[in-house]
Each structure stands twice: as structure tokens, then as C-alpha cells.
Design an enzyme around this catalytic site. Structure first.
Site, PDB file in Angstrom:
ATOM      1  N   ARG A 304       0.837  -1.205   0.000  1.00 53.05           N
ATOM      2  CA  ARG A 304       0.000   0.000   0.000  1.00 53.05           C
ATOM      3  C   ARG A 304       0.864   1.244   0.000  1.00 53.05           C
ATOM      4  O   ARG A 304       1.798   1.356   0.796  1.00 53.05           O
ATOM      5  CB  ARG A 304      -0.927  -0.012   1.217  1.00 53.05           C
ATOM      6  CG  ARG A 304      -1.840  -1.226   1.178  1.00 53.05           C
ATOM      7  CD  ARG A 304      -2.958  -1.182   2.165  1.00 53.05           C
ATOM      8  NE  ARG A 304      -3.740  -2.409   2.032  1.00 53.05           N
ATOM      9  CZ  ARG A 304      -4.736  -2.753   2.836  1.00 53.05           C
ATOM     10  NH1 ARG A 304      -5.096  -1.951   3.830  1.00 53.05           N
ATOM     11  NH2 ARG A 304      -5.388  -3.879   2.643  1.00 53.05           N
ATOM     12  N   ARG A 319       1.473   0.711  10.250  1.00 52.79           N
ATOM     13  CA  ARG A 319       1.085   1.132   8.902  1.00 52.79           C
ATOM     14  C   ARG A 319       2.302   1.051   7.988  1.00 52.79           C
ATOM     15  O   ARG A 319       3.141   1.950   7.963  1.00 52.79           O
ATOM     16  CB  ARG A 319       0.540   2.561   8.960  1.00 52.79           C
ATOM     17  CG  ARG A 319      -0.152   3.027   7.678  1.00 52.79           C
ATOM     18  CD  ARG A 319      -0.706   4.442   7.841  1.00 52.79           C
ATOM     19  NE  ARG A 319      -1.736   4.505   8.856  1.00 52.79           N
ATOM     20  CZ  ARG A 319      -3.034   4.249   8.636  1.00 52.79           C
ATOM     21  NH1 ARG A 319      -3.436   3.958   7.414  1.00 52.79           N
ATOM     22  NH2 ARG A 319      -3.907   4.315   9.603  1.00 52.79           N
ATOM     23  N   GLU A 391      -7.478  -1.673  14.683  1.00 55.04           N
ATOM     24  CA  GLU A 391      -7.995  -2.574  13.654  1.00 55.04           C
ATOM     25  C   GLU A 391      -6.965  -3.646  13.286  1.00 55.04           C
ATOM     26  O   GLU A 391      -5.794  -3.350  13.039  1.00 55.04           O
ATOM     27  CB  GLU A 391      -8.342  -1.756  12.404  1.00 55.04           C
ATOM     28  CG  GLU A 391      -8.884  -2.612  11.278  1.00 55.04           C
ATOM     29  CD  GLU A 391      -9.151  -1.808  10.007  1.00 55.04           C
ATOM     30  OE1 GLU A 391      -9.261  -0.568  10.094  1.00 55.04           O
ATOM     31  OE2 GLU A 391      -9.239  -2.436   8.944  1.00 55.04           O
ATOM     32  N   SER A 394     -10.855  -6.770   8.849  1.00 54.15           N
ATOM     33  CA  SER A 394     -12.031  -6.088   8.344  1.00 54.15           C
ATOM     34  C   SER A 394     -12.762  -7.078   7.460  1.00 54.15           C
ATOM     35  O   SER A 394     -12.178  -7.634   6.538  1.00 54.15           O
ATOM     36  CB  SER A 394     -11.579  -4.862   7.542  1.00 54.15           C
ATOM     37  OG  SER A 394     -12.686  -4.072   7.187  1.00 54.15           O
ATOM     38  N   ARG A 433       0.109  -6.897  11.955  1.00 57.24           N
ATOM     39  CA  ARG A 433      -0.492  -6.313  13.154  1.00 57.24           C
ATOM     40  C   ARG A 433      -0.677  -7.354  14.252  1.00 57.24           C
ATOM     41  O   ARG A 433      -0.638  -7.024  15.438  1.00 57.24           O
ATOM     42  CB  ARG A 433      -1.812  -5.633  12.810  1.00 57.24           C
ATOM     43  CG  ARG A 433      -1.581  -4.342  12.037  1.00 57.24           C
ATOM     44  CD  ARG A 433      -2.832  -3.512  11.867  1.00 57.24           C
ATOM     45  NE  ARG A 433      -2.533  -2.305  11.102  1.00 57.24           N
ATOM     46  CZ  ARG A 433      -3.439  -1.391  10.744  1.00 57.24           C
ATOM     47  NH1 ARG A 433      -4.707  -1.556  11.094  1.00 57.24           N
ATOM     48  NH2 ARG A 433      -3.081  -0.329  10.055  1.00 57.24           N
TER      49      ARG A 433
END
Length: 469
Positions: A304, A319, A391, A394, A433
Site C-alpha cells: 500500500r 502502517r 484494527e 475487516s 499487526r
RNA sequence: GGAGAGGUGGCCGAGUGGUCGAAGGCGCUCCCCUGCUAAGGGAGUAUACCUUAACGGGUAUCGAGGGUUCGAAUCCCUUCCUCUCCGCCA
């Protein structure tokens, strides 16, 4: 992608759905373009009908040696051709505008999704476990990892820049163990078929899942532009044009077009999530309804660009530009997708339960929903250093939104018409994560990290990670 | 990367400018005949879109896009994919 017929039938309902997402009504503009498109299509087809009739008559006239009739028909056809061209151009324009408009409109939220403007209005559905209590001051995963001497951001930055990390020794193995544990759980206990898909995909695949055309800046792209073949392209184009008209204006236009095409076609994108690869497995397919639910799981890196997130989560592994994730995708018949969504969420939760990581489940409100989703649950894991939930997964039901964009269909036994499938995706879960969560929740005062029981078999029986002395 | 071959309906496969949405075969559906380890005869059998209250009518599609032509599955260009040989390579 939205069904134009559904918008025609219920423009108010469509606009109401957009409004729940905080967007302006669009149906009026869409329907105006749709009218234009259909008017042009009809006019063009009428001209084509007349042309086809006249063409047949031309053959007869010629065979009968009727030169006058032959010439008259030729003139008629050439007039019709002009109509066809102008209406065809009008059709292309309207179609292009309509497609561009529709391609950029997100999925509508499901009825049950709570209204809200942004993530602050997401709704907590359930909480599992107690937030970890440490009887010493919690360190964050960076301090823990660097303290162990097994997490190196500097080395990564030197070769790749910010938002990359090098893991070493037991931490590198821990990442591998987490991925293997999750994949084993999802494939052997939850019925997902292990899948190893491409990590580089075409733009059409990303259009299918909804990352393109709107979110290109979030993606890493490769560029295979080849100057040598470009030069030969120019020469070919020149030949074609020169033979036809020699018009330089056309020439430069064609060159630019061919250049863009060459550049675009050589381009592959790195997947931002395995959702893209897994879901596109059924693109342009007509499945048998006996195949449902089709469940797939893959462990892949995700890439990303994190454009627009400068300054957010700059420290540590939260991130990254590259991270590993175990992804779940289900393909179902429309009537199955809601149940499958609950099940998929439970499959992701099971990972955290087995790792004994405290978490909660929140349902995203209309304002926080992703582009392709009609309903989403996020799993948030407890991070002691931040004293909050973050988070880690998802899970989304996309309904038929992605299926329309990639033309993924199925046929019910005994039925003639294929229908669009429903697609769902969920992280099961993000490995990077999860590593952060394990380090922080299992940290000891002396800087060591206890390995969760579920992972010990994957760590060769190791029970604790300690600083290399 | 180089050289060559090819992509036609659910499948196989014919078709090099008009009567081709496409012969023939297989498969499938329905009907008829027959009655026995079966076979025979007939009819039907793609998708998308536009239009119609409906029956129906129309347009497009022979991997995809563009061009030539009054007219293209058939000719030209581009592109994607598959196969064969050579080269390179984990």
C-alpha cells in the site's frame, strides 16, 4: 458497479442510499445520460436496419445490371452511414460518461448498517477478553522488538525508505508462525481452500474489486514501458497514417494514444490485499450453484502506497508499505451472503481467541464503509502501549457490487439466466499487526516476550523470545 | 527475448468478401416410433442490448479493439491469450 435498471426503477432509493453515505444525489445525472445513450442506440440501430436492407438490395441491383438503382442505393447507404456515425459517436460519448460516473460511485449500505458520518459513530457489537493488564509500564512493539535486537527499521529505511522493517531471528520466525497458524486454522478447520494467487495484477482486476479507477494513488504500480518497442510502434503508426492521409494532426494524436496504451498495457499493480487476487478468480465465470459457498484463503504480502496518511502511525509496524496478511474470500449466492458474513467474521475472531488476544468487534457506520462494501465488521485488537483497540481485521459483504464489475455469475440448477454472485472478503487476520499485538500483550518486564501457546508448535516448541545476548 | 502456428456456438469442427448467427458431428430438451442388454425418425437448443402491454421486431457479437468496403468470421493494423522450437532464468 450499479445496475442501471435498478437506478431507473428507483432513483429516489438510490439517492437515499448515497445520502446515507454522505454523498450528493446522482440519479438525475445518471438517468439523463442513460436517456441520451438509449436515444442514440435506437437511432443508430434504425439506421443500421435501413443500411442492411439497402445493402442486400445493392447486391440484387448489381446482379440485375440495374446501374441507376445501384447508384441510388449507394447514395442512400452513404447517407445512412453518416447517421450511423454521428449517432454512434453520441452513443460512445454518453456511454463513456455514464460508465465513468457509475464506476466512481460506491456501493450502497445495507439496510441494517447504522447511520453515521465517520469512524467515531461505528457501533461496538461485542467485546472478547479483558484488556491486558501489565504490572509494569507497557512498552510499544518497537521498543520490545528493538530491545530484543530483532527488529530493524534503520536497515529497512536505508534500502527501501520509511514504512518498511527488517525482522530477524525469532521475530522473523514469529511472523512465519503466525501466518502458518492462521492459514492452517482457516483451511483445516473453517473450510477455506488454501490458494496461492498472483501478487501482481492488471488494472481490470483492480477495477473489479473497486480499487480502480478512484484509488490509484493508494497502489504501487510497475511500469514496463519499453522504449525500443515504442519506437517501432511509432514507425508502424506513421506508416498506417501516411498511407491514409499524411495528416500530421492525426499523426500526433495517434502517437500519443499508442504511447499511453503501451504504457498502460505493460503496467501491473502490486496487490493492496489478496482480496483482489482471490475475488478475481471468479471474474467472467459462470459458476455452478453447487459450488457455493466457495471459500478461499491465501497468505500474501500486501502493498500500500499509504498516500494521504503522511504523519499517521509513523512509528512502528502499524502502517507499512508492505505487510503479510491471511485473507479470506467467500463467493455465495445472494441469499447466503448475510449468513456467510457472520460466519466469516467468526472465523477471523477465532484467530484472536486462540492467540488469547483481547479484542472487540465493531460494525462500521455508513460514513466509514469502504467503497465496495455494503456492510463491514472490523475486528480491533487491544494494544497496551496505546491503551486502545486497533484494527486488525475487516470483514465485508460486497453484495453483487464487485460481481457486476468483474462479471462473475452463477446459474441455478434448472434456470436459464445467470445471476451475479455475492462476494465477501475478510482478513483472517493481518499478520503484521498480529505480530505487534502478540509482542505488546505478551511482553514481560524483563523485555522478553512469551509465545502464545497456540504458536509454540510453530516455533519449534519455543516458549519465550529473549534478547540475543 | 527470437521464430512459427492458432483462437469460430455447451463441446468438436467446416467456412478466405454478400444468400453466414454461422455446414456437419457430439451433447442436451421435447415429440413420435419401437419394446427389451438397444436403436431409429422429427423438432428445438448462444449471449448482450434497444424496442413492445404482450406475441414479436431490431442491432451487435466468430478472443478483444480499430480500419478498409455499399457489405467482413473471411482483407489490413493493434492487442490479449494458447501451443511448438530456440534463447534466458529462480
Amino acid at each position: 458497479m450499479h445496475d442501471i435498471r435498478a437506478i431507473r426503477n428507483d432513483p429516489e432509493g438510490f439517492d437515499a442510499g448515497l445520502r446515507r453515505r454522505g454523498l450528493e444525489p446522482q440519479s438525475a445525472e445518471i438517468l439523463a445520460l442513460d436517456e441520451k445513450l438509449r436515444a442514440a442506440v435506437t437511432a443508430k440501430q434504425e439506421a443500421e436496419t435501413a443500411r442492411n436492407t439497402a445493402s442486400k438490395a445493392i447486391g440484387k441491383a448489381k446482379a440485375a445490371g440495374d446501374e441507376a438503382e445501384f447508384e441510388r442505393l449507394r447514395a442512400e447507404v452513404s447517407r445512412l452511414k453518416e447517421v450511423m456515425e454521428s449517432q454512434g459517436a453520441a452513443e460512445d460519448t454518453a456511454k463513456g460518461q455514464l460508465d465513468a460516473l457509475l464506476a466512481g460511485i460506491p456501493n450502497l449500505p445495507a439496510e441494517s448498517v447504522p447511520d453515521g458520518a465517520d469512524e467515531s459513530e461505528n457501533v461496538e457489537k461485542r467485546v472478547w477478553g479483558e484488556p491486558t493488564k501489565l504490572d509494569f509500564e507497557a512498552k510499544d512493539h518497537v521498543a520490545i522488538g528493538e530491545g530484543l535486537g530483532l527488529m530493524d527499521f534503520e536497515a529497512a529505511a536505508k534500502m527501501s525508505g520509511a514504512r518498511f522493517v527488517v525482522l530477524k531471528g525469532a521475530l522473523a520466525r514469529l511472523e512465519r508462525a503466525l501466518g502458518a497458524f492462521m492459514l492452517d486454522l482457516q483451511t483445516t478447520e473453517h473450510g477455506y481452500q488454501e490458494t496461492a494467487p498472483p501478487f501482481l495484477v492488471r488494472d481490470a482486476a483492480l477495477f473489479g474489486t473497486g480499487q480502480l479507477p478512484k484509488f490509484e494513488e493508494d497502489l504501487f504500480g510497475t511500469d514496463h514501458f519499453d522504449r525500443v518497442s515504442f519506437k517501432s510502434d511509432i514507425e508502424k503508426v506513421y506508416e498506417q497514417i501516411y498511407n491514409r492521409s499524411g495528416d500530421l494532426h492525426w499523426f500526433s494524436e495517434m502517437v500519443i494514444e499508442s504511447q499511453l496504451r503501451a504504457a498502460r498495457q505493460g503496467k501491473l499493480f502490486l496487490i493492496p490485499t489478496a482480496e483482489v487476487s482471490l475475488t478475481n478468480i471468479v471474474r467472467e465465470e459462470i459458476l455452478d450453484d453447487g459450488a457455493f459457498p466457495l471459500r478461499m484463503a491465501a497468505q500474501t504480502p500486501s502493498f500500500r502506497a499509504e498516500a494521504g496518511s503522511a504523519g499517521r502511525d509513523t512509528r512502528g509496524m502499524i502502517r507499512m508499505h508492505q505487510f503479510i496478511k491471511v485473507e479470506l474470500v467467500s463467493i455465495t449466492a445472494p441469499e447466503q451472503s448475510e449468513d456467510e458474513h457472520e460466519r466469516m467474521t467468526a472465523c477471523a475472531e477465532e484467530v484472536l481467541k486462540r492467540l488469547e488476544l483481547p479484542y472487540r468487534v465493531v460494525e462500521l457506520c455508513t460514513g466509514d464503509l469502504g467503497f465496495a462494501a455494503r456492510k463491514t465488521y472490523d475486528l480491533e485488537v487491544w494494544l497496551p502501549s496505546q491503551d486502545t483497540y486497533r484494527e486488525i481485521s475487516s470483514c465485508s459483504n460486497c453484495g453483487d457490487f464487485q460481481a457486476r464489475r468483474m462479471n462473475a455469475r452463477f446459474r441455478r440448477a434448472g434456470e436459464k439466466k445467470p445471476e451475479f454472485v455475492h462476494t465477501l472478503n475478510g482478513s483472517g487476520v493481518a499478520v503484521g499487526r498480529a505480530l505487534v499485538a502478540v509482542l505488546e500483550n505478551y511482553q514481560n518486564e524483563d523485555g522478553s516476550v512469551t509465545i502464545p501457546a497456540a504458536l509454540q508448535p510453530y516455533m519449534g516448541g519455543m516458549e519465550k523470545i529473549e534478547a540475543a545476548s
